[in-house]
Design a protein around this motif. Structure first.
Motif, mmCIF file in Angstrom:
data_model
loop_
_atom_site.group_PDB
_atom_site.id
_atom_site.type_symbol
_atom_site.label_atom_id
_atom_site.label_comp_id
_atom_site.label_asym_id
_atom_site.label_seq_id
_atom_site.Cartn_x
_atom_site.Cartn_y
_atom_site.Cartn_z
ATOM 1 N N UNK A 317 0.419 -1.533 -0.113
ATOM 2 C CA UNK A 317 0.339 -0.248 0.281
ATOM 3 C C UNK A 317 0.776 1.637 -0.686
ATOM 4 N N UNK A 318 2.238 1.436 -0.594
ATOM 5 C CA UNK A 318 3.121 2.329 -0.408
ATOM 6 C C UNK A 318 2.941 3.534 1.011
ATOM 7 N N UNK A 319 3.185 2.611 2.309
ATOM 8 C CA UNK A 319 2.974 3.070 3.426
ATOM 9 C C UNK A 319 4.162 2.957 3.917
ATOM 10 N N UNK A 320 5.487 2.644 3.250
ATOM 11 C CA UNK A 320 6.300 1.771 4.121
ATOM 12 C C UNK A 320 7.286 3.035 5.389
ATOM 13 N N UNK A 321 6.930 4.399 4.879
ATOM 14 C CA UNK A 321 7.409 5.431 6.141
ATOM 15 C C UNK A 321 6.819 4.629 7.689
ATOM 16 N N UNK A 322 5.474 3.643 7.601
ATOM 17 C CA UNK A 322 4.579 3.606 8.421
ATOM 18 C C UNK A 322 5.613 2.876 9.642
ATOM 19 N N UNK A 323 6.618 2.565 9.245
ATOM 20 C CA UNK A 323 7.053 1.368 10.060
ATOM 21 C C UNK A 323 8.833 1.545 10.273
ATOM 22 N N UNK A 324 8.732 2.212 12.106
ATOM 23 C CA UNK A 324 9.232 2.485 12.599
ATOM 24 C C UNK A 324 10.089 1.550 13.850
ATOM 25 N N UNK A 325 11.572 1.595 14.366
ATOM 26 C CA UNK A 325 12.243 1.201 14.952
ATOM 27 C C UNK A 325 12.886 1.911 16.593
ATOM 28 N N UNK A 326 12.036 3.057 16.715
ATOM 29 C CA UNK A 326 12.672 4.010 17.986
ATOM 30 C C UNK A 326 11.959 5.507 17.443
ATOM 31 N N UNK A 327 12.062 5.850 18.502
ATOM 32 C CA UNK A 327 11.504 7.035 18.232
ATOM 33 C C UNK A 327 12.280 8.386 17.376
ATOM 34 N N UNK A 328 13.164 7.944 17.159
ATOM 35 C CA UNK A 328 13.670 9.497 15.969
ATOM 36 C C UNK A 328 12.476 9.174 14.731
ATOM 37 N N UNK A 329 12.393 7.367 14.953
ATOM 38 C CA UNK A 329 12.353 7.175 13.485
ATOM 39 C C UNK A 329 10.341 7.870 13.278
ATOM 40 N N UNK A 330 10.115 7.532 14.427
ATOM 41 C CA UNK A 330 8.570 7.686 14.535
ATOM 42 C C UNK A 330 8.379 9.702 14.137
ATOM 43 N N UNK A 331 9.479 10.520 15.186
ATOM 44 C CA UNK A 331 9.262 11.812 14.889
ATOM 45 C C UNK A 331 9.393 12.286 13.952
ATOM 46 N N UNK A 332 10.476 11.795 13.145
ATOM 47 C CA UNK A 332 10.601 11.931 11.383
ATOM 48 C C UNK A 332 9.560 12.298 10.536
ATOM 49 N N UNK A 333 8.372 10.382 10.692
ATOM 50 C CA UNK A 333 7.566 10.958 10.305
ATOM 51 C C UNK A 333 5.502 10.808 10.789
ATOM 52 N N UNK A 334 6.414 11.440 11.907
ATOM 53 C CA UNK A 334 4.937 12.143 12.349
ATOM 54 C C UNK A 334 3.716 12.680 11.370
ATOM 55 N N UNK A 335 5.002 14.142 10.438
ATOM 56 C CA UNK A 335 3.821 15.290 9.477
ATOM 57 C C UNK A 335 3.139 14.268 8.641
ATOM 58 N N UNK A 336 3.985 13.377 8.178
ATOM 59 C CA UNK A 336 3.595 12.634 7.017
ATOM 60 C C UNK A 336 2.216 12.234 7.051
ATOM 61 N N UNK A 337 1.363 12.465 5.887
ATOM 62 C CA UNK A 337 -0.224 11.838 5.481
ATOM 63 C C UNK A 337 -0.215 10.771 4.858
ATOM 64 N N UNK A 338 -1.268 9.875 5.172
ATOM 65 C CA UNK A 338 -1.667 8.991 4.433
ATOM 66 C C UNK A 338 -2.267 8.584 3.984
ATOM 67 N N UNK A 339 -2.148 8.878 2.573
ATOM 68 C CA UNK A 339 -3.733 8.134 0.777
ATOM 69 C C UNK A 339 -4.355 7.397 1.608
ATOM 70 N N UNK A 340 -5.226 7.421 2.328
ATOM 71 C CA UNK A 340 -6.522 6.709 2.819
ATOM 72 C C UNK A 340 -6.770 6.063 1.329
ATOM 73 N N UNK A 341 -7.251 7.534 0.777
ATOM 74 C CA UNK A 341 -8.064 7.054 -0.494
ATOM 75 C C UNK A 341 -7.292 6.493 -1.243
#
Length: 362
Positions: A317-341
């Motif tokens: 579903x082209x959402x590889x950025x939603x996988x995180x391994x630590x807090x830093x990765x989560x912080x970097x991806x917080x502002x990314x919007x998932x294209x649910x359509x």
């Protein structure tokens, strides 16, 4: 009317196991001309194994927690057992390979279902999941998973897999491995059965009322060691958004004052929690699937090891950025919007492909 016997892990008190069992059972029963029953195979390795074993076992270390949550633990078991009433079950009950081989159930078609029942590294490994108890020529595997299992341990079960008419594996990596083992066979892939049902079909099973009136962030974890690593992420999200944290799943309750433990949560409550959450943090494959299906923003935590299940669905579903391994990765991806359509479109296409494949091969 042709009768189908479906074998999978249907009564392990695990959300994903029970929801996928229900889904494929229902999908097969909704095909004209077929009637499907779940084969009631419950080996000793599953009996009494609620995943959150620390709460149910006699380990002294967790005695105080068990006392504190005694009432909730009993109620939790009850809601899982209640969910089993949604299954269409066979009459016979089997508790070992020997029992099912001595008196096998009679069906026109036999199907090995989903979940990691071909991951023979698991303690639940059984030749019954490879349909060794029948000589029928009508054997199929739909959305079966080998997990992280490698070729060598599967060799012991080669003779059983050779008897299958069609094999469809849930993960691409698993299908590729079996294609190497059986170059003469056409090994395909099928999505997880939970995705074969539409969102509306899941919604009709659950209460429309919110499980919590406040806005909240849900955390579903299946392993204590993963949750330990997820807690810094969870605390950061709590402090950033100032929203209630609801912790649920197959783990011990946590005593942090900013965490609310929801212990009495069966498969239907699992759906409601994900449906109504503002954000989900999970290490779970099925937690990820239902977040995608219900269009709930999420992060999927993963350890340092490869995980074909979670990586595969996020890639699809082209959402590889939603996988995180630590807090830093989560912080970097917080502002990314998932294209649910886009996600909804891809899942719809995959659902149609899966249902057509099943109808075509039966």
């Amino acid at each position: 009317m042709k009768k189908i016997g479906l074998i999978t892990i249907h009564n392990w008190f695990n959300y994903g196991s029970m929801l996928q069992s229900y889904a494929l059972n229902r999908v097969l029963n909704e095909i004209d001309g077929y009637e499907c029953e779940l084969i009631d195979f419950t080996p000793a390795s599953i009996v009494g194994n609620e995943r959150s074993w620390r709460l149910y076992s006699d380990v002294p270390e967790y005695q105080e927690l068990r006392k504190k949550y005694k009432k909730e633990i009993v109620e939790r078991r009850n809601v899982f057992q209640k969910f089993e009433e949604l299954y269409k079950m066979g009459d016979m009950v089997y508790q070992s390979d020997e029992e099912i081989e001595k008196n096998p159930p009679a069906y026109d078609i036999y199907i090995t279902g989903s979940d990691q029942i071909w991951n023979v590294n698991f303690r639940i490994a059984s030749r019954a999941y490879f349909l060794a108890f029948t000589d029928s020529q009508e054997k199929f595997a739909f959305s079966t998973s080998i997990g992280r299992c490698k070729k060598e341990p599967l060799e012991e079960y080669r003779r059983f897999m050779e008897q299958y008419k069609k094999i469809y594996i849930r993960e691409k990596a698993g299908a590729e491995l079996l294609s190497e083992m059986f170059p003469e066979k056409e090994i395909g892939t099928l999505i997880d059965p939970t995705l074969m049902l539409e969102k509306s079909q899941w919604e009709e099973l659950v209460d429309t009322q919110r499980i919590c009136e406040e806005e909240y962030i849900g955390c579903y974890a299946t392993l204590e060691e993963d949750l330990d690593k997820m807690m810094p992420i969870l605390k950061y999200l709590y402090e950033k958004y100032n929203k209630k944290i609801i912790l649920f799943g197959m783990i011990l309750p946590r005593e942090e004052e900013w965490v609310e433990n929801l212990i009495v949560a069966g498969p239907l409550e699992f759906i409601r929690i994900i449906r109504d959450a503002d954000l989900i943090l999970t290490n779970s494959y099925h937690g990820t699937l239902f977040s995608l299906m219900f269009q709930t923003p999420f992060f999927t935590f993963n350890d340092e090891f490869e995980n074909p299940r979670k990586e595969g669905i996020l890639r699809m579903v082209h959402q590889e950025k939603r996988m995180v391994h630590n807090l830093v990765e989560c912080q970097k991806a917080l502002d990314d919007v998932i294209d649910f359509s886009m996600v909804r479109c891809i899942l719809g296409q995959e659902r149609e492909v899966a249902l057509n494949k099943i109808k075509e091969v039966l």
